[in-house]
Design a protein around this motif. Structure first.
Motif, mmCIF file in Angstrom:
data_model
loop_
_atom_site.group_PDB
_atom_site.id
_atom_site.type_symbol
_atom_site.label_atom_id
_atom_site.label_comp_id
_atom_site.label_asym_id
_atom_site.label_seq_id
_atom_site.Cartn_x
_atom_site.Cartn_y
_atom_site.Cartn_z
ATOM 1 N N GLN A 57 -29.862 -16.947 45.218
ATOM 2 C CA GLN A 57 -28.786 -15.985 45.450
ATOM 3 C C GLN A 57 -28.217 -16.152 46.858
ATOM 4 O O GLN A 57 -27.006 -16.103 47.058
ATOM 5 N N ASN A 58 -29.097 -16.335 47.825
ATOM 6 C CA ASN A 58 -28.683 -16.483 49.220
ATOM 7 C C ASN A 58 -27.878 -17.768 49.415
ATOM 8 O O ASN A 58 -26.909 -17.793 50.163
ATOM 9 N N HIS A 65 -25.583 -14.765 57.608
ATOM 10 C CA HIS A 65 -26.955 -14.370 57.923
ATOM 11 C C HIS A 65 -27.900 -15.556 58.010
ATOM 12 O O HIS A 65 -29.027 -15.402 58.466
ATOM 13 N N GLY A 66 -27.495 -16.700 57.531
ATOM 14 C CA GLY A 66 -28.339 -17.889 57.572
ATOM 15 C C GLY A 66 -29.486 -17.796 56.580
ATOM 16 O O GLY A 66 -29.419 -17.101 55.568
ATOM 17 N N ALA A 67 -30.578 -18.487 56.911
ATOM 18 C CA ALA A 67 -31.732 -18.525 56.015
ATOM 19 C C ALA A 67 -32.454 -17.187 55.950
ATOM 20 O O ALA A 67 -33.139 -16.888 54.972
ATOM 21 N N GLY A 75 -33.440 -9.729 49.607
ATOM 22 C CA GLY A 75 -34.890 -9.543 49.575
ATOM 23 C C GLY A 75 -35.362 -8.520 48.567
ATOM 24 O O GLY A 75 -36.525 -8.541 48.142
ATOM 25 N N SER A 76 -34.466 -7.632 48.139
ATOM 26 C CA SER A 76 -34.876 -6.640 47.139
ATOM 27 C C SER A 76 -35.235 -7.311 45.811
ATOM 28 O O SER A 76 -36.004 -6.757 45.022
ATOM 29 N N THR A 77 -34.705 -8.502 45.577
ATOM 30 C CA THR A 77 -35.041 -9.254 44.370
ATOM 31 C C THR A 77 -36.526 -9.596 44.343
ATOM 32 O O THR A 77 -37.170 -9.518 43.291
ATOM 33 N N ILE A 78 -37.072 -9.935 45.495
ATOM 34 C CA ILE A 78 -38.496 -10.268 45.587
ATOM 35 C C ILE A 78 -39.330 -9.053 45.212
ATOM 36 O O ILE A 78 -40.271 -9.141 44.411
ATOM 37 N N GLY A 79 -38.980 -7.904 45.769
ATOM 38 C CA GLY A 79 -39.703 -6.676 45.463
ATOM 39 C C GLY A 79 -39.574 -6.267 44.010
ATOM 40 O O GLY A 79 -40.538 -5.790 43.397
#
Length: 178
Positions: A57-58, A65-67, A75-79
């Motif tokens: 997605q990033n 925002h870069g890496a 990051g909410s996808t990870i959670g």
């Protein structure tokens, strides 16, 4: 020396049980599932999958925002992936231990829990109930079909499976045209 089996095929001997379903020839005996240990393992695995999806997605979106955007922007996808994995594994094993039986209903309960978590992430209770019903149906049906997409039986040996395949794909005899 016995021939090595292929890693993607079922074992030749049939003694190794990759599934929790018992063969009709075996004594029906329930073995308790390690609920928390399994839930933690699946949580870490699904968080890893969420990290890969977050990175994709990033990478596909334009931003400055870069890496670090893997964690700050998406990051909410990870959670979400971790929460869905935990709820599925925990509820599936907990229901199996309560019922003292391994059946597709355990997977359907876990699918409902993970679908509900996914629906709550959208901020809508109707979506949560719909995702619960959808995931429960999907996972329960998949497990009722023997945990595979081909519809074979879990206790079927490789020669039996090959014989069934040959019966299904019948060859028509070549006829000579006059």
């Amino acid at each position: 020396m016995a021939p090595a089996s292929h890693p993607l095929l079922a074992p030749l001997s049939g003694s190794s049980k990759a599934l929790f379903f018992n063969s009709p020839n075996e004594e029906q005996m329930f073995h308790e599932h390690p609920t928390l240990k399994s839930a933690i393992r699946v949580t870490l695995q699904s968080a890893g999958a969420g990290l890969v999806v977050s990175a994709a997605q990033n990478a596909l979106d334009t931003h400055n925002h870069g890496a670090a955007g893997i964690f700050t922007r998406t990051g909410s996808t990870i959670g979400l992936f971790a929460a869905m994995g935990f709820s599925y594994a925990f509820v599936t094993n907990y229901v199996a231990n309560i019922r003292q039986v391994d059946s597709p209903l355990n997977g359907a309960a876990g699918g409902c829990a993970s679908g509900f978590v996914a629906g709550l992430s959208r901020g809508s209770l109707p979506v949560a109930f719909g995702a619960c019903a959808g995931m429960a149906t999907l996972i329960g049906t998949f497990q009722a079909a023997g945990n595979n997409l081909t519809g074979g039986r879990p206790d079927e040996t490789r020669p039996e499976r090959e014989e069934r395949r040959l019966r299904f794909f019948k060859r028509k005899p070549l006829t000579e045209e006059a």
